[in-house]
Design an enzyme around this catalytic site. Structure first.
Site, short mmCIF file in Angstrom:
data_model
loop_
_atom_site.label_atom_id
_atom_site.label_comp_id
_atom_site.label_asym_id
_atom_site.label_seq_id
_atom_site.Cartn_x
_atom_site.Cartn_y
_atom_site.Cartn_z
N SER A 236 0.81 -1.22 0.00
CA SER A 236 0.00 0.00 0.00
C SER A 236 0.84 1.26 0.00
O SER A 236 1.91 1.33 0.62
CB SER A 236 -0.87 -0.02 1.26
OG SER A 236 -1.43 1.25 1.49
N GLU B 248 0.13 3.60 1.77
CA GLU B 248 0.20 4.01 3.19
C GLU B 248 1.60 3.79 3.75
O GLU B 248 1.96 4.40 4.76
CB GLU B 248 -0.81 3.20 4.01
CG GLU B 248 -2.20 3.79 4.07
CD GLU B 248 -2.28 5.07 4.89
OE1 GLU B 248 -1.85 5.06 6.04
OE2 GLU B 248 -2.76 6.08 4.36
N TYR C 11 -1.71 0.22 10.62
CA TYR C 11 -1.94 -0.42 9.31
C TYR C 11 -0.72 -0.26 8.41
O TYR C 11 -0.23 -1.23 7.81
CB TYR C 11 -3.18 0.21 8.64
CG TYR C 11 -3.37 -0.18 7.20
CD1 TYR C 11 -4.03 -1.36 6.85
CD2 TYR C 11 -2.88 0.62 6.16
CE1 TYR C 11 -4.20 -1.72 5.51
CE2 TYR C 11 -3.05 0.27 4.83
CZ TYR C 11 -3.70 -0.90 4.52
OH TYR C 11 -3.87 -1.27 3.19
P1 NAP Z 1 -11.47 -4.82 1.82
O1 NAP Z 1 -12.64 -4.55 0.92
O2 NAP Z 1 -11.47 -4.22 3.18
O3 NAP Z 1 -11.34 -6.41 1.95
C1 NAP Z 1 -10.53 -6.99 2.94
C2 NAP Z 1 -10.69 -8.50 2.86
O4 NAP Z 1 -9.83 -9.08 3.85
C3 NAP Z 1 -12.10 -9.03 3.11
O5 NAP Z 1 -12.39 -10.01 2.16
C4 NAP Z 1 -12.00 -9.66 4.49
O6 NAP Z 1 -12.85 -10.75 4.70
C5 NAP Z 1 -10.55 -10.15 4.45
N1 NAP Z 1 -10.04 -10.47 5.77
C6 NAP Z 1 -10.00 -9.66 6.87
N2 NAP Z 1 -9.50 -10.33 7.91
C7 NAP Z 1 -9.19 -11.58 7.49
C8 NAP Z 1 -8.66 -12.75 8.11
N3 NAP Z 1 -8.33 -12.76 9.42
N4 NAP Z 1 -8.49 -13.85 7.36
C9 NAP Z 1 -8.85 -13.87 6.05
N5 NAP Z 1 -9.37 -12.80 5.41
C10 NAP Z 1 -9.54 -11.68 6.12
O7 NAP Z 1 -10.11 -4.37 1.11
P2 NAP Z 1 -9.82 -4.02 -0.42
O8 NAP Z 1 -10.08 -2.57 -0.64
O9 NAP Z 1 -10.45 -5.02 -1.29
O10 NAP Z 1 -8.23 -4.18 -0.46
C11 NAP Z 1 -7.63 -5.44 -0.75
C12 NAP Z 1 -6.22 -5.44 -0.21
O11 NAP Z 1 -5.47 -4.40 -0.82
C13 NAP Z 1 -6.09 -5.20 1.30
O12 NAP Z 1 -5.00 -5.96 1.77
C14 NAP Z 1 -5.77 -3.72 1.40
O13 NAP Z 1 -5.08 -3.45 2.60
C15 NAP Z 1 -4.90 -3.55 0.17
N6 NAP Z 1 -4.91 -2.21 -0.42
C16 NAP Z 1 -6.08 -1.61 -0.73
C17 NAP Z 1 -6.08 -0.37 -1.33
C18 NAP Z 1 -7.38 0.33 -1.70
O14 NAP Z 1 -7.34 1.54 -1.93
N7 NAP Z 1 -8.48 -0.40 -1.79
C19 NAP Z 1 -4.86 0.26 -1.62
C20 NAP Z 1 -3.67 -0.39 -1.30
C21 NAP Z 1 -3.70 -1.65 -0.71
P3 NAP Z 1 -14.25 -10.66 5.54
O15 NAP Z 1 -15.30 -10.41 4.51
O16 NAP Z 1 -14.36 -12.00 6.15
O17 NAP Z 1 -14.11 -9.55 6.51
N1 GDD Z 2 -12.53 7.07 6.19
C1 GDD Z 2 -12.62 8.39 6.39
N2 GDD Z 2 -13.74 8.88 7.01
N3 GDD Z 2 -11.62 9.18 5.99
C2 GDD Z 2 -11.76 10.52 6.18
C3 GDD Z 2 -12.88 11.08 6.78
C4 GDD Z 2 -13.93 10.22 7.23
O1 GDD Z 2 -14.94 10.63 7.79
N4 GDD Z 2 -12.72 12.43 6.81
C5 GDD Z 2 -11.55 12.69 6.25
N5 GDD Z 2 -10.95 11.54 5.87
C6 GDD Z 2 -9.61 11.42 5.25
C7 GDD Z 2 -8.67 10.51 6.04
O2 GDD Z 2 -8.15 11.19 7.18
C8 GDD Z 2 -7.63 10.23 4.95
O3 GDD Z 2 -6.71 11.29 4.90
C9 GDD Z 2 -8.46 10.25 3.66
O4 GDD Z 2 -9.72 10.83 3.99
C10 GDD Z 2 -8.68 8.88 3.04
O5 GDD Z 2 -9.19 8.01 4.03
P1 GDD Z 2 -9.75 6.54 3.65
O6 GDD Z 2 -10.75 6.63 2.57
O7 GDD Z 2 -10.15 5.89 4.92
O8 GDD Z 2 -8.48 5.83 2.99
P2 GDD Z 2 -6.94 5.76 3.41
O9 GDD Z 2 -6.17 6.60 2.44
O10 GDD Z 2 -6.76 6.02 4.85
O11 GDD Z 2 -6.62 4.21 3.17
C11 GDD Z 2 -7.05 3.54 1.97
O12 GDD Z 2 -6.05 3.65 0.98
C12 GDD Z 2 -4.81 2.98 1.31
C13 GDD Z 2 -3.84 3.23 0.16
O13 GDD Z 2 -3.26 4.49 0.29
C14 GDD Z 2 -7.37 2.09 2.33
O14 GDD Z 2 -7.97 1.47 1.24
C15 GDD Z 2 -6.10 1.33 2.68
O15 GDD Z 2 -6.41 -0.06 2.85
C16 GDD Z 2 -5.11 1.51 1.53
O16 GDD Z 2 -3.91 0.82 1.78
#
Ligand code: NAP
Ligand code: GDD
Length: 332
Positions: free
Chosen positions: A127, A129, A151
């Protein structure tokens, strides 16, 4: 027929990736956890050919068992506690699942392949992050990490474990450093979906206002459907490597609000959005913007959905969903 095992199949990316691999003729196995997981029905509806395997990232024997059942050519580790905000409240669990979970999947592959880890290709969902308090802009594969949340720290551990298994065991292990990616399937806790859902509800008269935290943070937001294609491409190369996947554009939460409210014809949202200390984070990632030049040149990958179109797609989807929910509630 190639075989793939996906952890996190019930999440946003798992669903898009499962669909993509099934459309390419893969036999797709998805790891599901817990009893009566309510998201299983959605997975089976979206990917009818899916084969589900029980397991949990905190339980190594179950992961070894999943390898034995799936006999995968490719493993995509998408499972995690992925909500940054939650990771301060459950830091230990985040370390166990998001960090140690990566090591357990790598160990399960090592044990399953009897140390010949090159037999199974591995993708780790790393990520942006990890960049946290960014040391340079834009961020590339060479930018040093400075994670700002439990995280981000857990993901950094998983990233380096992936690199280490590549260097120690000749594993075909890739780390995709993906920037934020969103879609109509995004969880409601993330800021894009929280905003698009609230905007839909406000415009339909179902909600009065929206409470958010920091409106000045900047993110590089792309479309999840594009990003899972990059994951697949990483595992089709001659040699494993790490790649940044991003759009190269950054926008504030205020710009997100502008686009989302404009979609429903409301240009002035100032009286509809409050800032609430509950949604501020103990340490913030202020700015993310990625440079995906390597993914473009090596993988031939590029994003196809620009920011405005992405947010409009999400608002339109939430309008449909919220209208349907309101109509169903009125019928009861
Ligand atoms: P998500 O919608 O939150 O999905 C997370 C998945 O992890 C769910 O299927 C959840 O299953 C599973 N999980 C949680 N705890 C687990 C455990 N103990 N054992 C097995 N499975 C478990 O996340 P996403 O947005 O699809 O992201 C996919 C991956 O990419 C994550 O690793 C996230 O950190 C990473 N990532 C995401 C982004 C983004 O912007 N979306 C960016 C960078 C990296 P349940 O349904 O059972 O809870
Ligand atoms: N969730 C959330 N809720 N975020 C808020 C809010 C609120 O009410 N108000 C402001 N924010 C700001 C957060 O402080 C952050 O700066 C930004 O919105 C994005 O927050 P999220 O959408 O929760 O995403 P993230 O950037 O923290 O994390 C996501 O992206 C990562 C990749 O950069 C997640 O998908 C992570 O799993 C992923 O790795």
């Amino acid at each position: 027929m190639p075989r793939a095992l996906i952890t996190g199949i019930t999440g946003q990316d798992g669903l898009y990736l499962g669909e993509l691999l099934a459309s390419k003729g893969y036999e797709v196995f998805g790891l599901v956890r817990g009893q009566s997981n309510p998201k299983i029905a959605t997975v089976e509806r979206i990917i009818p050919s899916i084969e589900l395997v029980e397991g949990d990232l905190t339980d190594l024997p179950s992961l070894i068992g999943a390898m034995e059942i799936a006999q995968p050519d490719e493993v995509y580790n998408l499972g995690a506690i992925s909500f940054v905000g939650l990771s301060w409240k459950q830091a230990e669990l985040t370390g166990e699942i998001t960090g140690m979970g990566v090591l357990r999947v790598l160990e399960a592959i090592r044990i399953h392949t009897q140390n010949d880890m090159s037999k199974v290709r591995f993708y780790q969902a790393s990520s942006s992050e990890m960049f946290g308090k960014v040391r340079e802009t834009p961020q590339t594969e060479l930018t040093p990490f400075h994670p700002r949340s439990p995280y981000g720290v857990a993901k950094t551990f998983g990233h380096y474990m992936t690199v280490n298994y590549r260097e120690s065991y000749d594993a075909y292990a890739c780390s995709g450093i993906l920037f934020n990616h969103e879609s109509p399937r995004r969880g409601h806790e993330f800021v894009t979906r929280k905003v698009t859902r609230a905007v839909a509800r406000i415009s339909l008269g179902l909600q009065d206002s929206l409470s958010l935290g920091n409106l000045d943070a900047r993110r590089d937001w792309g479309f999840a459907g594009d990003y899972v294609d990059a994951m697949w491409r990483m595992l089709q190369q001659d040699a494993p490597d790490d790649y940044v996947v991003s759009t190269g554009e950054t926008h504030t939460i205020r710009e997100l609000l502008d686009v989302a409210f404009a979609r429903v014809g409301m240009d002035d949202w100032s009286g509809l959005v409050q800032q609430d200390p509950r949604f501020f984070r103990p340490a913030e990632v202020d700015l993310l913007i990625g440079d995906a030049t390597k993914a473009a040149s090596v993988l031939g990958w590029k994003p196809t959905v620009p920011f405005h179109q992405l947010i409009e797609m999400m608002v339109d989807n939430d309008l449909l969903t919220e209208r349907k929910l309101a109509a169903d509630a009125a019928r009861v």
